[in-house]
Scaffold this motif. Structure first.
Motif, PDB file in Angstrom:
ATOM      1  N   UNK A 132      47.803  45.217  41.470  1.00 38.00           N
ATOM      2  CA  UNK A 132      48.501  46.411  41.947  1.00 38.00           C
ATOM      3  C   UNK A 132      49.781  45.981  42.650  1.00 38.00           C
ATOM      4  N   UNK A 133      50.894  46.610  42.289  1.00 31.41           N
ATOM      5  CA  UNK A 133      52.180  46.248  42.885  1.00 31.41           C
ATOM      6  C   UNK A 133      52.328  46.776  44.305  1.00 31.41           C
ATOM      7  N   UNK A 139      42.943  51.630  41.245  1.00 31.53           N
ATOM      8  CA  UNK A 139      41.799  52.458  41.640  1.00 31.53           C
ATOM      9  C   UNK A 139      41.707  52.679  43.150  1.00 31.53           C
ATOM     10  N   UNK A 140      42.425  51.893  43.947  1.00 33.10           N
ATOM     11  CA  UNK A 140      42.357  52.014  45.402  1.00 33.10           C
ATOM     12  C   UNK A 140      43.439  52.934  45.964  1.00 33.10           C
ATOM     13  N   UNK A 141      44.724  52.646  45.580  1.00 29.49           N
ATOM     14  CA  UNK A 141      45.830  53.396  46.172  1.00 29.49           C
ATOM     15  C   UNK A 141      46.618  54.209  45.164  1.00 29.49           C
ATOM     16  N   UNK A 143      45.822  44.608  45.060  1.00 27.11           N
ATOM     17  CA  UNK A 143      44.452  44.525  44.559  1.00 27.11           C
ATOM     18  C   UNK A 143      44.427  43.891  43.171  1.00 27.11           C
ATOM     19  N   UNK A 144      43.570  42.899  42.992  1.00 25.27           N
ATOM     20  CA  UNK A 144      43.392  42.258  41.690  1.00 25.27           C
ATOM     21  C   UNK A 144      42.364  43.052  40.914  1.00 25.27           C
ATOM     22  N   UNK A 162      35.212  49.382  50.572  1.00 19.66           N
ATOM     23  CA  UNK A 162      36.009  48.806  49.490  1.00 19.66           C
ATOM     24  C   UNK A 162      35.172  47.748  48.763  1.00 19.66           C
ATOM     25  N   UNK A 163      35.324  47.648  47.446  1.00 17.80           N
ATOM     26  CA  UNK A 163      34.551  46.703  46.642  1.00 17.80           C
ATOM     27  C   UNK A 163      35.001  45.288  46.919  1.00 17.80           C
TER      28      UNK A 163
END
Length: 321
Positions: A45-46, A28-30, A50-51, A1-2
């Motif tokens: 992300x709700x 972009x993650x989930x 993730x910011x 993960x970034x």
């Protein structure tokens, strides 16, 4: 993960942010929905917190509104409309300074061009006799209100009264200045900040006789509900102009209240009663003020003050006994 900041939100915060989420934007993650967090200037992300973006520019207004009426009231898109201008402030004004945006003086050719633009602009702003009439009258109302120290709400009310008189064709046979002065006098009494006829006539371009005649006509034709002037409404202004204490103002109000209960005020001039109460109260509180001082502030004669203040003191003694 970034290497990206992850912020956790409560369910309540998520629900508040959800209406501002974009349907076509995904995490972009989930793959969850992205919401805008205006408090932290971030897009988050709700689902996983993730910011995605940070340090965003808030392009919205600095104020908050909770209904459509409040939003319309607070929204600033140009100057607000006003009844104090004949075109309600919707037209464009060309400044009188012959300078450009950088403060440099215009050339002679440019000055001539700007003068022609001002001339045509004035012609377009007042296209008929009714608008010219209204422009002159509203200018008179603003001038007299400034001289009398009347607040903006009184000027707005006077402008509305004059517009009604113009719409109902009450001006033929009467001067513009007379109707404008009558509208201002009526508006001041409606707002609870009255001025005496002598004070109004002193700043008007018409005499007192024409003012009283026009005022009665306007009130009758427009069915204006105007209560008799209360002497207590004059007291604060007289106290302020004479630089007297709060104790004197309180005693003056007590004297007027006693006079009202005894029926002394019936048939008497409100201005005369107010001035006499201020003079009598100053005597009771041992403040140095002469009948001449009060007479000049109230624009009434010293004889009226002498007669009225004795009546007020007698009424006060009767109430005390």
């Amino acid at each position: 993960m970034t290497d990206t900041t992850i912020r956790t939100y409560s369910g309540e915060t998520q629900r508040e942010q959800e209406p501002r989420a974009s349907e076509d934007e995904q995490c972009p993650e989930c793959g969850g929905r992205l919401v805008s967090d205006s408090e932290h200037a971030e897009t988050v992300c709700s689902e996983c917190g993730l910011v995605v973006e940070e340090d965003e520019i808030d392009r919205g207004p600095e104020w908050r509104a909770f209904d459509s009426a409040e939003k319309d009231k607070k929204s600033r898109v140009g100057a607000p409309t006003t009844k104090m201008m004949h075109d309600q402030g919707l037209s464009t004004n060309i400044g009188w300074q012959d300078k450009d945006a950088y403060g440099r003086s215009l050339s002679s050719r440019q000055r001539q061009k700007m003068q022609r633009l001002r001339t045509w602009n004035e012609r377009f702003r007042t296209r008929d006799s009714k608008e010219r009439n209204l422009k002159q009258a509203l200018g008179e109302i603003d001038r007299m209100a400034s001289a009398l120290g009347l607040p903006e709400n009184v000027r707005e009310t006077a402008s509305v009264i004059y517009r009604r008189a113009l719409d109902e064709d009450l001006l033929p046979g009467r001067s513009i200045e007379g109707v404008a002065t009558s509208a201002l006098y009526a508006a001041a009494r409606q707002a609870g900040t009255p001025r005496s006829l002598d004070e109004i006539a002193a700043v008007s371009r018409v005499d007192r006789m024409e003012l009283t005649r026009t005022y009665r006509y306007i009130v009758r034709q427009l069915n204006l509900e105007i209560k008799p002037a209360d002497p207590e409404s004059y007291v604060p202004r007289f106290i302020s102009d004479l630089d007297l204490s709060d104790e004197t103002e309180r005693r003056a109000r007590d004297l007027l209240e006693s006079a009202r209960k005894e029926g002394v005020h019936s048939g008497k001039s409100p201005v005369g009663l107010a001035a006499a109460s201020v003079y009598a109260a100053a005597l009771l509180t041992n403040e140095k003020v002469t009948q001449n001082d009060v007479s000049e502030v109230a624009s009434i004669s010293e004889v009226t003050i002498r007669n009225r203040y004795k009546e007020l003191l007698e009424a006060s003694d009767t109430m005390t006994v």
